[in-house]
Scaffold this motif. Structure first.
Motif, PDB file in Angstrom:
ATOM      1  N   LEU B  38       0.827  -1.203   0.000  1.00  0.00           N
ATOM      2  CA  LEU B  38       0.000   0.000   0.000  1.00  0.00           C
ATOM      3  C   LEU B  38       0.865   1.258   0.000  1.00  0.00           C
ATOM      4  O   LEU B  38       0.566   2.241  -0.690  1.00  0.00           O
ATOM      5  CB  LEU B  38      -0.911  -0.043   1.236  1.00  0.00           C
ATOM      6  CG  LEU B  38      -1.992   1.026   1.340  1.00  0.00           C
ATOM      7  CD1 LEU B  38      -2.870   1.051   0.102  1.00  0.00           C
ATOM      8  CD2 LEU B  38      -2.850   0.770   2.584  1.00  0.00           C
ATOM      9  N   LEU B  39       1.941   1.183   0.736  1.00  0.00           N
ATOM     10  CA  LEU B  39       2.855   2.320   0.830  1.00  0.00           C
ATOM     11  C   LEU B  39       3.419   2.721  -0.535  1.00  0.00           C
ATOM     12  O   LEU B  39       3.376   3.908  -0.905  1.00  0.00           O
ATOM     13  CB  LEU B  39       3.995   1.910   1.771  1.00  0.00           C
ATOM     14  CG  LEU B  39       4.754   2.986   2.502  1.00  0.00           C
ATOM     15  CD1 LEU B  39       3.798   3.932   3.215  1.00  0.00           C
ATOM     16  CD2 LEU B  39       5.673   2.314   3.531  1.00  0.00           C
ATOM     17  N   THR B  40       3.923   1.770  -1.284  1.00  0.00           N
ATOM     18  CA  THR B  40       4.481   2.119  -2.599  1.00  0.00           C
ATOM     19  C   THR B  40       3.405   2.755  -3.469  1.00  0.00           C
ATOM     20  O   THR B  40       3.665   3.700  -4.201  1.00  0.00           O
ATOM     21  CB  THR B  40       5.059   0.894  -3.347  1.00  0.00           C
ATOM     22  OG1 THR B  40       4.230  -0.222  -3.089  1.00  0.00           O
ATOM     23  CG2 THR B  40       6.452   0.571  -2.944  1.00  0.00           C
ATOM     24  N   SER B  41       2.181   2.238  -3.347  1.00  0.00           N
ATOM     25  CA  SER B  41       1.083   2.797  -4.136  1.00  0.00           C
ATOM     26  C   SER B  41       0.762   4.233  -3.739  1.00  0.00           C
ATOM     27  O   SER B  41       0.505   5.072  -4.588  1.00  0.00           O
ATOM     28  CB  SER B  41      -0.188   1.986  -3.897  1.00  0.00           C
ATOM     29  OG  SER B  41      -0.223   0.892  -4.717  1.00  0.00           O
ATOM     30  N   GLU B 125      -7.918  10.557   0.998  1.00  0.00           N
ATOM     31  CA  GLU B 125      -8.467  10.157  -0.301  1.00  0.00           C
ATOM     32  C   GLU B 125      -7.508   9.187  -0.994  1.00  0.00           C
ATOM     33  O   GLU B 125      -7.920   8.128  -1.492  1.00  0.00           O
ATOM     34  CB  GLU B 125      -8.673  11.417  -1.138  1.00  0.00           C
ATOM     35  CG  GLU B 125      -9.411  11.190  -2.430  1.00  0.00           C
ATOM     36  CD  GLU B 125      -9.316  12.408  -3.349  1.00  0.00           C
ATOM     37  OE1 GLU B 125      -9.090  13.528  -2.853  1.00  0.00           O
ATOM     38  OE2 GLU B 125      -9.440  12.216  -4.569  1.00  0.00           O
ATOM     39  N   TYR B 126      -6.222   9.550  -1.014  1.00  0.00           N
ATOM     40  CA  TYR B 126      -5.238   8.680  -1.661  1.00  0.00           C
ATOM     41  C   TYR B 126      -5.207   7.315  -0.987  1.00  0.00           C
ATOM     42  O   TYR B 126      -5.133   6.276  -1.631  1.00  0.00           O
ATOM     43  CB  TYR B 126      -3.831   9.300  -1.595  1.00  0.00           C
ATOM     44  CG  TYR B 126      -3.645  10.554  -2.412  1.00  0.00           C
ATOM     45  CD1 TYR B 126      -4.653  11.022  -3.251  1.00  0.00           C
ATOM     46  CD2 TYR B 126      -2.451  11.280  -2.352  1.00  0.00           C
ATOM     47  CE1 TYR B 126      -4.473  12.175  -3.985  1.00  0.00           C
ATOM     48  CE2 TYR B 126      -2.272  12.421  -3.091  1.00  0.00           C
ATOM     49  CZ  TYR B 126      -3.275  12.888  -3.907  1.00  0.00           C
ATOM     50  OH  TYR B 126      -3.093  14.012  -4.639  1.00  0.00           O
ATOM     51  N   THR B 127      -5.261   7.325   0.339  1.00  0.00           N
ATOM     52  CA  THR B 127      -5.169   6.062   1.070  1.00  0.00           C
ATOM     53  C   THR B 127      -6.343   5.154   0.714  1.00  0.00           C
ATOM     54  O   THR B 127      -6.143   3.969   0.406  1.00  0.00           O
ATOM     55  CB  THR B 127      -5.144   6.312   2.593  1.00  0.00           C
ATOM     56  OG1 THR B 127      -4.143   7.292   2.869  1.00  0.00           O
ATOM     57  CG2 THR B 127      -4.834   5.037   3.353  1.00  0.00           C
ATOM     58  N   ASN B 128      -7.534   5.715   0.716  1.00  0.00           N
ATOM     59  CA  ASN B 128      -8.698   4.879   0.416  1.00  0.00           C
ATOM     60  C   ASN B 128      -8.691   4.364  -1.017  1.00  0.00           C
ATOM     61  O   ASN B 128      -8.996   3.203  -1.277  1.00  0.00           O
ATOM     62  CB  ASN B 128      -9.983   5.646   0.715  1.00  0.00           C
ATOM     63  CG  ASN B 128     -10.122   5.917   2.206  1.00  0.00           C
ATOM     64  OD1 ASN B 128      -9.604   5.157   3.025  1.00  0.00           O
ATOM     65  ND2 ASN B 128     -10.785   7.006   2.557  1.00  0.00           N
ATOM     66  N   GLN B 129      -8.325   5.239  -1.946  1.00  0.00           N
ATOM     67  CA  GLN B 129      -8.273   4.795  -3.339  1.00  0.00           C
ATOM     68  C   GLN B 129      -7.213   3.710  -3.538  1.00  0.00           C
ATOM     69  O   GLN B 129      -7.432   2.726  -4.243  1.00  0.00           O
ATOM     70  CB  GLN B 129      -7.980   5.987  -4.256  1.00  0.00           C
ATOM     71  CG  GLN B 129      -9.206   6.840  -4.480  1.00  0.00           C
ATOM     72  CD  GLN B 129      -8.854   8.191  -5.076  1.00  0.00           C
ATOM     73  OE1 GLN B 129      -7.691   8.526  -5.267  1.00  0.00           O
ATOM     74  NE2 GLN B 129      -9.883   8.973  -5.378  1.00  0.00           N
ATOM     75  N   GLU B 130      -6.072   3.900  -2.909  1.00  0.00           N
ATOM     76  CA  GLU B 130      -4.993   2.926  -3.109  1.00  0.00           C
ATOM     77  C   GLU B 130      -5.290   1.600  -2.399  1.00  0.00           C
ATOM     78  O   GLU B 130      -4.806   0.558  -2.814  1.00  0.00           O
ATOM     79  CB  GLU B 130      -3.643   3.502  -2.690  1.00  0.00           C
ATOM     80  CG  GLU B 130      -3.158   4.649  -3.575  1.00  0.00           C
ATOM     81  CD  GLU B 130      -3.186   4.335  -5.072  1.00  0.00           C
ATOM     82  OE1 GLU B 130      -2.851   3.208  -5.459  1.00  0.00           O
ATOM     83  OE2 GLU B 130      -3.573   5.242  -5.843  1.00  0.00           O
TER      84      GLU B 130
END
Lengths: 424, 422
Positions: B38-41, B125-130
């Motif tokens: 998830l982090l790389t994403s 937002e980024y976290t949820n999408q990724e």
């Protein structure tokens, strides 16, 4: 030898057309250990109906012969398999067949010339028997089945079938288990003798070579053959229209795959490279990583990765493919078409255009990073009747006006097909 | 450079491009594997300087299509988070005034070490999408059936062990990760992981150490005693009975994978030559077109289009794989087992050895002709605590003899037969 130098990428290509009709291209790469050679014949899966030079009758062979021949070329009369011989020399040998050409190749760090003996010998000496032809049907059958398990292959082939009524480009390169069952050694010999004439072939080498020396080494290994007349290739008449706008298949995939295909008019010789560059710029502007379309659809979770773009052309067909994976392929299609409409109506943004051009320029430079990519590119472009350097030279001449015309001429929704593969 | 952070430079004039890589290595664990994915994403979505992916992309396009890439690798018992920027060398740009190398290091370090944050966490937002994105990647593991079959065989052989983990993690583990706790994890990771920075390209007349050390984001990094596993294969207890696994999916062609253990003693494993002997064994068995598997499964029996083997040094395994007709399962496994047996009996010639050696040496000689391949080779050395140069590597391979390969062959024991069918 003709020498073409490109000052932008600082590379040269030496081109020689030999008396037997063979074209040889040499791209020297000083200091690189890998040497790459690729020998292609202008004969692919599309060519199953033709008139042999000097004959009047039309010859028609089963689909999949070009690819079958590629497999069988390695077999030698002395009982050895040339792939084994090359492999034992420590070189990496292979072959492939496309819609338009068949190519044999190897990459070597050592033993390049020992391998060249074997390589040039086997491509010039076919040896087919009833037995070895039968045996290959089992192996190719497994290759066909392997492709059946690739959803990416299915979605691509379906798009072509939806675009083309008659043209063989819509068919599987390998043929089918049924069509290859009709192949025998006589058919293979006939096709070999027709298409593997030096005047229908091109050989490209890339690596640390002195051009004159390597040319001599190649000439020394050529058997005597006379150039032949033109092979008349017969393709059924192909209407400009598409077959059907939509095609769907069921396969086990975690997320639906899609391909948008657009059937285009083949570009005229002088416009080939420029059209290709303009289409690459346009596709990247419309759906590339920095585009509004991609960013919006990524944020809403419709697509997760950049779609891939392809523009393929020969003298008798041309098409654009945009492929990707999406939870909602129809939404992608809808937005894609809206964006094209928007570009036609409101024009092309200059800043985005210039930035995308810079990016494409960089892409072209990167293609000169390794010997195999370079040699394959020169061969592939040769088969299309263009010189690879032209891309890097012509890109600066493409302006917004030109791109807009290409957009209007090519991105026609009436000639668009949509192929989807999804799970049950 | 500070302790725990290492700069590797490869000065070469073979390419039109400079390639910069930053690798973060930490021990592979079930607890962290999904977080790393998830982090790389998330990192590629935005940083302080370029807050959105659109800004990052536009910046890269402006840099003549510099290419950012990220990914994950399982290297032995380590999980490696990989970040790259590839850009054109100034010499091949229409305008020479750009300092593309410096700009490339800047944007890469910015993405990796200076992420966009809000309220002490990553952007929500980024976290949820990724999370959705990573879920999709995990679920896609069945899409490529041949690769899936190999992964499943490894998973069966390393149940509850780091080697058997899926590198993109697990859907059920995504649930408990959020923008805040992932950011906490990120800070810990950045302060404790092993960091390797590679720069490959035409670097003469460039003070690359200075360029990297003075980069704003790299300068901020702390010294560390890096947490990572030094990769080396482990001793294996002999298997009593082979494990047979059959799985059904919608496939046309059956995918057969047989996993073998190399049951070598600690002393044998620690011998520097172990790796090179294994490579030769594998090349003779199924690594080339003249290999036993290719010849017998494909060319003679006409059972397959693909039939090959691979040697996994870090885990101490040989994997054999073939795409076959479902009904030919027995026939194919018998032929494969015969080849393993033939290897044990020493049924291979000096010529077979020399052929295999040539193929391997040729691959070694070609490593420096590809920027990424060379970088990954040296990363592998770094993570196994070795520093074998390409020249030494070739010498080791030259040095392997028939007795050693035969001894190695005798230690090969079947562990798992995995068959994916319809």
């Amino acid at each position: 030898m003709q020498v073409i130098e490109n000052l932008k990428v600082k590379e040269k290509v030496y081109i020689e057309k030999l008396n037997n009709g063979l074209t040889v291209m040499i791209i020297p790469k000083e200091g690189i250990k890998k040497k790459y050679i690729i020998w292609g014949t202008h004969y692919g899966s599309n060519d199953s109906k033709f008139i042999v030079p000097g004959e009047n009758e039309v010859t028609e062979v089963p689909k999949g012969v070009a690819h079958f021949l590629e497999h069988k070329m390695f077999e030698q009369e002395n009982g050895r398999n040339s792939l084994d011989v090359l492999s034992s020399l420590g070189v990496n040998a292979n072959a492939f067949t496309t819609n338009t050409h068949t190519a044999y190749l190897y990459e070597a760090t050592d033993n390049f010339y020992e391998a060249l003996d074997e390589f040039m010998d086997y491509v010039q000496h076919p040896y087919f028997t009833d037995e070895n032809v039968e045996k290959e049907k089992g192996i190719i059958g497994q290759e066909i089945m392997m492709y059946d398990d690739y959803p990416e292959w299915k979605v691509y082939l379906n798009a072509l079938e939806a675009m083309y009524h008659n043209h063989p480009v819509k068919l599987d390169i390998t043929g089918t288990i049924e069509t290859i069952s009709h192949i025998d050694k006589d058919i293979l010999y006939k096709c070999y003798n027709t298409f593997y004439n030096p005047s229908n072939m091109c050989l490209v080498v890339c690596g640390d070579f002195e051009p004159k020396e390597i040319l001599k080494e190649i000439e020394n290994r050529l058997i005597e053959k006379k150039p032949e007349g033109e092979i008349k290739r017969i393709y059924e008449n192909e209407d400009e229209s598409i077959v059907k706008p939509r095609v769907e298949s069921k396969m086990e995939v975690s997320i639906p795959l899609f391909t948008i295909g657009i059937k285009c008019i083949p570009p005229k010789q002088k416009e080939k490279v420029k059209t290709h560059i303009a289409i690459e710029i346009l596709l990247n502007m419309i759906a590339g990583e920095s585009s509004k379309l991609y960013q919006d659809l990524y944020k809403s979770g419709v697509i997760l990765n950049m779609p891939s773009f392809e523009y393929e052309f020969t003298d008798d067909y041309a098409y654009i493919l945009v492929s990707g994976a999406s939870r909602n392929p129809d939404e992608f299609l809808e937005k894609f078409n809206q964006e094209i409409e928007n570009y036609i109506k409101n024009g092309i943004n200059e800043e985005d255009f210039e930035r995308t051009k810079k990016m494409i320029y960089g892409e072209y430079v990167k293609e000169y990073n390794n010997v195999s990519d370079i040699a394959r590119m020169f061969l592939n472009d040769f088969m299309k009747g263009v010189n690879s350097f032209d891309y890097i030279e012509e890109i600066s001449t493409i302006d917004i006006e030109y791109a807009k015309q290409v957009l209007i001429d090519n991105f026609t929704t009436e000639k668009q097909v949509f192929s989807v593969v999804k799970s049950n | 450079m500070k302790q725990g952070i290492k700069l590797h430079t490869i000065n070469t004039n073979k390419f039109k491009t400079n390639l910069i890589a930053m690798f973060l290595s930490i021990p592979l664990t079930r607890e962290n594997v999904t977080k790393n994915a998830l982090l790389t994403s998330i990192l590629r979505r935005g940083c302080q300087k370029y807050k959105t992916q659109e800004e990052i992309s536009k910046r890269l396009e402006e840099m003549y299509g510099a290419e950012f890439n990220c990914g994950l690798d399982k290297l032995g018992k380590n999980h490696v988070l990989k970040f790259y920027v590839e850009s054109i060398n100034d010499e091949f740009l229409p305008e020479m005034k750009e300092n593309m190398l410096k700009q490339s290091i800047e944007i890469l370090s910015e993405i990796v070490f200076n992420p966009l944050t809000e309220n002490n966490g990553f952007n929500e937002e980024y976290t949820n999408q990724e999370k959705e994105n990573v879920k999709q990647i995990i679920e896609a593991k069945k899409d490529n059936k041949a690769r899936y079959a190999l992964f499943r065989c490894v998973e069966e052989m390393f149940k509850d062990k780091p080697e058997g983990l899926y590198k993109y993690g697990y859907v059920e583990d995504l649930e408990n990760i959020n923008a805040k706790n992932l950011y906490e994890y990120y800070k810990e990771l950045i302060d404790s992981c092993k960091i390797d920075i590679f720069v490959s390209g035409k670097l003469e007349n460039t003070n690359i150490e200075q360029l990297v050390e003075q980069d704003e984001n790299i300068a901020k990094l702390k010294e560390r005693e890096p947490k990572f596993n030094i990769n080396k294969p482990e001793e294996k207890a002999p298997m009593q009975q082979a494990n047979n696994v059959e799985e059904k999916l919608d496939v046309t062609q059956g995918k057969l994978v047989i996993g073998y253990d190399v049951e070598a003693s600690k002393q044998e494993i620690e011998n520097e030559k172990f790796r090179y002997i294994g490579m030769l064994y594998n090349a003779i068995l199924g690594g080339t077109a003249t290999s036993k598997l290719f010849q017998n499964v494909r060319e003679k029996a006409s059972l397959a289009y693909t039939a090959s083997s691979s040697f996994s040094y870090y885990t101490g395994n040989i994997f054999v794989n073939a795409g076959i007709e479902i009904e030919n399962f027995e026939k194919a496994t018998d032929i494969i087992k015969d080849q393993i047996e033939a290897m044990k009996q020493g049924d291979f010639s000096d010529e077979d050895i020399e052929n295999a050696r040539k193929v391997i040496i040729s691959n070694i000689e070609g490593i420096s002709d590809e920027q990424d391949t060379e970088i990954i080779y040296f990363l592998g050395q770094e993570l196994s605590g070795r520093n074998v140069s390409l020249k030494q590597y070739a010498e080791f391979v030259q040095d392997v003899n028939k007795n050693e390969i035969e001894d190695f062959a005798k230690k090969i024991n079947i562990n798992t037969v995995y068959f994916l069918r319809n």
